[in-house]
Write a protein that holds these residues in place. Structure first.
Motif, PDB file in Angstrom:
ATOM      1  N   VAL A   1     -12.817 -35.151  59.048  1.00 29.62           N
ATOM      2  CA  VAL A   1     -13.429 -35.589  60.369  1.00 29.62           C
ATOM      3  C   VAL A   1     -14.434 -34.686  60.697  1.00 29.62           C
ATOM      4  CG1 VAL A   1     -12.782 -35.473  62.805  1.00 29.62           C
ATOM      5  CG2 VAL A   1     -11.065 -36.097  60.902  1.00 29.62           C
ATOM      6  N   ILE A   2     -15.083 -33.572  60.561  1.00 18.63           N
ATOM      7  CA  ILE A   2     -16.117 -32.851  60.865  1.00 18.63           C
ATOM      8  C   ILE A   2     -17.284 -33.533  60.136  1.00 18.63           C
ATOM      9  CG2 ILE A   2     -17.070 -30.740  60.774  1.00 18.63           C
ATOM     10  CD1 ILE A   2     -14.707 -29.552  61.455  1.00 18.63           C
ATOM     11  N   ALA A   3     -17.097 -33.632  58.713  1.00 24.36           N
ATOM     12  CA  ALA A   3     -17.974 -34.121  57.698  1.00 24.36           C
ATOM     13  C   ALA A   3     -18.391 -35.495  57.999  1.00 24.36           C
ATOM     14  CB  ALA A   3     -17.432 -34.264  56.341  1.00 24.36           C
TER      15      ALA A   3
ATOM     16  N   LEU B   1     -23.679 -38.581  63.453  1.00 24.09           N
ATOM     17  CA  LEU B   1     -24.862 -37.893  64.052  1.00 24.09           C
ATOM     18  C   LEU B   1     -26.223 -38.165  63.337  1.00 24.09           C
ATOM     19  CD1 LEU B   1     -23.237 -34.701  65.357  1.00 24.09           C
ATOM     20  CD2 LEU B   1     -23.914 -36.683  66.930  1.00 24.09           C
ATOM     21  N   ARG B   2     -26.104 -38.033  62.040  1.00 25.70           N
ATOM     22  CA  ARG B   2     -27.295 -37.902  61.307  1.00 25.70           C
ATOM     23  C   ARG B   2     -27.792 -39.645  61.302  1.00 25.70           C
ATOM     24  NH1 ARG B   2     -25.456 -33.886  56.623  1.00 25.70           N
ATOM     25  NH2 ARG B   2     -26.049 -32.132  57.698  1.00 25.70           N
ATOM     26  N   GLU B   3     -26.875 -40.720  61.399  1.00 26.98           N
ATOM     27  CA  GLU B   3     -27.196 -41.984  61.596  1.00 26.98           C
ATOM     28  C   GLU B   3     -27.585 -42.372  62.725  1.00 26.98           C
ATOM     29  OE1 GLU B   3     -24.055 -43.797  59.405  1.00 26.98           O
ATOM     30  OE2 GLU B   3     -24.408 -42.682  57.534  1.00 26.98           O
ATOM     31  N   SER B   4     -27.167 -41.872  64.004  1.00 24.70           N
ATOM     32  CA  SER B   4     -27.220 -42.307  65.114  1.00 24.70           C
ATOM     33  C   SER B   4     -28.717 -42.387  65.412  1.00 24.70           C
ATOM     34  CB  SER B   4     -26.376 -41.491  66.216  1.00 24.70           C
ATOM     35  OG  SER B   4     -26.828 -41.835  67.603  1.00 24.70           O
ATOM     36  N   THR B   5     -29.056 -43.505  66.473  1.00 22.62           N
ATOM     37  CA  THR B   5     -30.467 -43.839  66.929  1.00 22.62           C
ATOM     38  C   THR B   5     -30.636 -43.043  68.138  1.00 22.62           C
ATOM     39  OG1 THR B   5     -29.480 -45.707  68.201  1.00 22.62           O
ATOM     40  CG2 THR B   5     -30.638 -46.140  65.800  1.00 22.62           C
ATOM     41  N   SER B   6     -29.354 -42.380  68.814  1.00 21.38           N
ATOM     42  CA  SER B   6     -29.536 -41.451  69.918  1.00 21.38           C
ATOM     43  C   SER B   6     -30.044 -40.148  69.485  1.00 21.38           C
ATOM     44  CB  SER B   6     -28.221 -41.789  70.625  1.00 21.38           C
ATOM     45  OG  SER B   6     -27.891 -42.990  71.210  1.00 21.38           O
TER      46      SER B   6
ATOM     47  N   LEU C   1     -17.271 -38.715  67.470  1.00 26.23           N
ATOM     48  CA  LEU C   1     -15.962 -38.133  66.953  1.00 26.23           C
ATOM     49  C   LEU C   1     -14.928 -38.840  66.686  1.00 26.23           C
ATOM     50  CD1 LEU C   1     -14.637 -35.454  66.100  1.00 26.23           C
ATOM     51  CD2 LEU C   1     -14.102 -35.014  68.618  1.00 26.23           C
ATOM     52  N   ARG C   2     -14.478 -39.791  67.768  1.00 24.94           N
ATOM     53  CA  ARG C   2     -13.563 -40.891  67.718  1.00 24.94           C
ATOM     54  C   ARG C   2     -13.733 -41.867  66.505  1.00 24.94           C
ATOM     55  NH1 ARG C   2     -13.879 -40.827  73.579  1.00 24.94           N
ATOM     56  NH2 ARG C   2     -15.470 -42.519  73.374  1.00 24.94           N
ATOM     57  N   LEU C   3     -14.995 -41.977  66.378  1.00 25.94           N
ATOM     58  CA  LEU C   3     -15.066 -42.857  65.388  1.00 25.94           C
ATOM     59  C   LEU C   3     -14.836 -42.359  63.799  1.00 25.94           C
ATOM     60  CD1 LEU C   3     -18.353 -44.679  66.042  1.00 25.94           C
ATOM     61  CD2 LEU C   3     -16.329 -45.562  66.092  1.00 25.94           C
ATOM     62  N   ALA C   4     -15.031 -40.913  63.795  1.00 22.89           N
ATOM     63  CA  ALA C   4     -15.062 -40.317  62.333  1.00 22.89           C
ATOM     64  C   ALA C   4     -13.529 -39.993  62.286  1.00 22.89           C
ATOM     65  CB  ALA C   4     -15.730 -38.835  62.540  1.00 22.89           C
ATOM     66  N   VAL C   5     -12.736 -39.743  63.247  1.00 23.45           N
ATOM     67  CA  VAL C   5     -11.384 -39.603  63.320  1.00 23.45           C
ATOM     68  C   VAL C   5     -10.535 -40.673  62.746  1.00 23.45           C
ATOM     69  CG1 VAL C   5      -9.079 -39.042  64.473  1.00 23.45           C
ATOM     70  CG2 VAL C   5     -11.149 -37.696  64.933  1.00 23.45           C
TER      71      VAL C   5
ATOM     72  N   ARG D   1      -8.139 -43.933  58.653  1.00 24.33           N
ATOM     73  CA  ARG D   1      -7.650 -45.207  57.809  1.00 24.33           C
ATOM     74  C   ARG D   1      -7.799 -44.729  56.466  1.00 24.33           C
ATOM     75  NH1 ARG D   1     -11.288 -47.670  61.622  1.00 24.33           N
ATOM     76  NH2 ARG D   1      -9.923 -48.920  63.044  1.00 24.33           N
ATOM     77  N   GLU D   2      -8.844 -43.840  56.013  1.00 18.98           N
ATOM     78  CA  GLU D   2      -9.098 -43.296  54.599  1.00 18.98           C
ATOM     79  C   GLU D   2      -7.871 -42.757  53.878  1.00 18.98           C
ATOM     80  OE1 GLU D   2     -11.529 -44.271  52.472  1.00 18.98           O
ATOM     81  OE2 GLU D   2     -12.472 -45.700  53.783  1.00 18.98           O
ATOM     82  N   ARG D   3      -7.434 -41.707  54.755  1.00 20.26           N
ATOM     83  CA  ARG D   3      -6.342 -40.944  54.338  1.00 20.26           C
ATOM     84  C   ARG D   3      -4.946 -41.575  54.172  1.00 20.26           C
ATOM     85  NH1 ARG D   3      -7.039 -35.491  52.295  1.00 20.26           N
ATOM     86  NH2 ARG D   3      -9.322 -35.177  52.882  1.00 20.26           N
ATOM     87  N   LEU D   4      -4.679 -42.652  55.457  1.00 21.33           N
ATOM     88  CA  LEU D   4      -3.329 -43.081  55.305  1.00 21.33           C
ATOM     89  C   LEU D   4      -3.338 -44.682  55.147  1.00 21.33           C
ATOM     90  CD1 LEU D   4      -1.989 -40.698  58.484  1.00 21.33           C
ATOM     91  CD2 LEU D   4      -1.588 -40.663  55.879  1.00 21.33           C
ATOM     92  N   ALA D   5      -4.264 -45.140  54.560  1.00 20.35           N
ATOM     93  CA  ALA D   5      -4.373 -46.633  54.380  1.00 20.35           C
ATOM     94  C   ALA D   5      -2.993 -46.830  53.528  1.00 20.35           C
ATOM     95  CB  ALA D   5      -5.423 -46.947  53.455  1.00 20.35           C
ATOM     96  N   GLY D   6      -2.477 -48.138  53.970  1.00 22.92           N
ATOM     97  CA  GLY D   6      -1.200 -48.496  53.373  1.00 22.92           C
ATOM     98  C   GLY D   6       0.254 -47.921  53.517  1.00 22.92           C
TER      99      GLY D   6
END
Length: 472
Positions: A282-284, A290-295, A366-370, A375-380
């Motif tokens: 999540v932190i990663a 943040l590195r991709e945000s235009t803000s 942060l919500r987007l990262a969580v 989804r990636e960890r518990l998909a399916g």
């Protein structure tokens, strides 16, 4: 040349008899790098995520014997990489004992050592320097002086009766004292132009100019500098002759793979509590957002130190909660992430116009990262066992005041929890605190995918049945 204490020659005669042969720093780096490459050993231990990008260029520059500049935004590991190069030096190297500039016993260059060598011959005393002592580093600042880097007249030696023209009146700066080693210069463009000229004279003309007279001094140095690309290429803050002196300009970058970022956090962060890989992910992902945000001001960048500080703060929040609730060991939960955001605001530069929205922006990313990590960890995975907890209007409360046992007691036995623990990296033997972490992560993921509701009041988080239907 690796020698044990009892085997190191103590005089020039013993050194010659040992078969020692002089070689320059660049020859030494080239030979030791080739040895590691041929043996399949890691040439730059501890460097994460640069294996296919930066390191091949760095290895080429070292084999070519080129002084180099590492170009990259802050927190891309430039200084760490610069220091790691010193690990390619011989573990021990001989110097003339007492020499300020670490002269080679077989080829002295300073006036003192040449005189001493002529007087003592094979009895010339030899000392040994470890590779750690052969790396010198300076953070360039606008107030850095010629005396700091190159040298100045030593008033004590003048007071002893020596003339200003005597080379032995010079008090050497960092660069000459780094002779026969590696000199690292951080933020090169911040040096004043006159200092850059002095540095160029040392590197190119091989002389030192102090107080109006020149001292010929053939230094043996490998120079590595770091710079921000914007300062180095666009603002004209580096003189062209010095820029031309570097044989290689190597671009660094932020880590692009989530797995590399997690590996870096595991390597660098000092975690005072158990932080699961899913939370580090999540932190990663949050850092990548943040590195991709235009803000966010991307010219300033988002340092790897931001992610490291975030991981350490989350662990500290978990330790605080466990101490207050009498739990041991301390295990971080997803609810520990949001409260630490205010402590990280100072590590980010926001674009103009974002005043007053900084915390809300971080919470959104942060919500987007969580959500993505969920989804990636518990998909399916079948999570119906978790949603049935809320089937009859049930509520689950968590937060700083909720123990692991209290959280698990509210949800009761949950079908599929063992599978979730496995997918999150908590295998057989997961503790109750780790199970509580997994439950809270699933509840937060279900909320973010709109399967259950959530209210947060005064540090208490309450999950309940959804009013908004199925996930999009």
């Amino acid at each position: 040349m690796s020698l044990h204490d009892h085997a190191r020659p103590a005089s020039l005669g013993e050194l010659r008899a040992s078969g020692y042969e002089s070689r320059t720093v660049k020859e030494e780096l080239r030979a030791n790098l080739l040895q590691r490459l041929r043996a399949g050993e890691e040439a730059f231990p501890g460097i994460v995520g640069f294996g296919d990008t930066v390191l091949p260029d760095l290895e080429t520059a070292l084999l070519a014997g080129h002084d180099l500049v590492l170009l990259g935004e802050r927190g891309q590991g430039k200084t760490r990489l610069m220091r790691t190069v010193a690990g390619l030096l011989d573990e021990w190297s001989p110097v003339i004992a007492g020499c300020e500039i670490n002269d080679d016993p077989l080829a002295p260059v300073c006036v003192r050592c040449r005189r001493l060598a002529a007087e003592r011959g094979d009895d010339l005393p030899v000392a040994w320097r470890h590779r750690d002592d052969r790396y010198a580093e300076k953070l360039a600042t606008p107030d850095t002086s010629v005396g700091d880097l190159i040298g100045d007249v030593d008033p004590v030696k003048v007071a002893e009766g020596r003339t200003l023209g005597d080379p032995e009146t010079v008090h050497y700066g960092l660069v000459p004292r780094g002779n026969r080693g590696i000199f690292g210069l951080n933020e090169l463009p911040d040096l004043a132009e006159r200092i850059q000229v002095a540095l160029f004279n040392v590197l190119e003309e091989r002389d030192i100019q102090v107080r109006g007279y020149s001292l010929r001094l053939p230094l043996d140095l490998f120079l590595i500098a770091t710079a921000n690309p914007e300062d180095y290429t666009n603002r004209g803050r580096i003189i062209t002759p010095l820029k031309d002196r570097f044989g290689a300009e190597i671009r660094t970058h932020y880590l692009t793979e989530v797995s590399d970022e997690i590996g870096l956090l595991r390597q660098e962060a000092r975690l005072v509590a158990d932080v699961g890989d899913h939370l580090l992910e999540v932190i990663a992902r949050f850092t990548a957002n943040l590195r991709e945000s235009t803000s966010i001001d991307q010219r300033s960048g988002v340092s790897a130190r931001f992610a490291i500080a975030a991981a350490e703060s989350v662990a500290a929040a978990a330790l605080r909660r466990s101490a207050r609730l009498g739990e041991d060991p301390a295990v971080a939960r997803v609810g520990d992430l949001a409260p630490v955001l205010p402590t990280l605001l100072g590590k980010i530069e926001f674009e103009l116009g974002e005043e007053g929205r900084e915390r809300a922006l971080l919470e959104h990313l942060l919500r987007l990262a969580v959500a993505v990590t969920f989804r990636e960890r518990l998909a399916g995975e079948d999570l119906a066992g978790f949603t049935t907890v809320f089937a009859d209007g049930g509520l689950v409360e968590t937060g700083d005041g909720t123990t692991a046992e209290g959280l698990l007691g509210q949800v009761g036995p949950v079908p599929g929890l063992a599978r979730v623990l496995d997918r999150l990296g908590y295998h057989d033997g997961a503790s109750r605190s780790q199970a509580a972490d997994a439950v809270e992560f699933v509840l937060e993921g279900l909320h973010l995918t709109r399967r259950i509701d959530k209210d947060t009041i005064d540090g208490r988080t309450v999950y309940g049945s959804a009013d908004r239907g199925e996930p999009e």
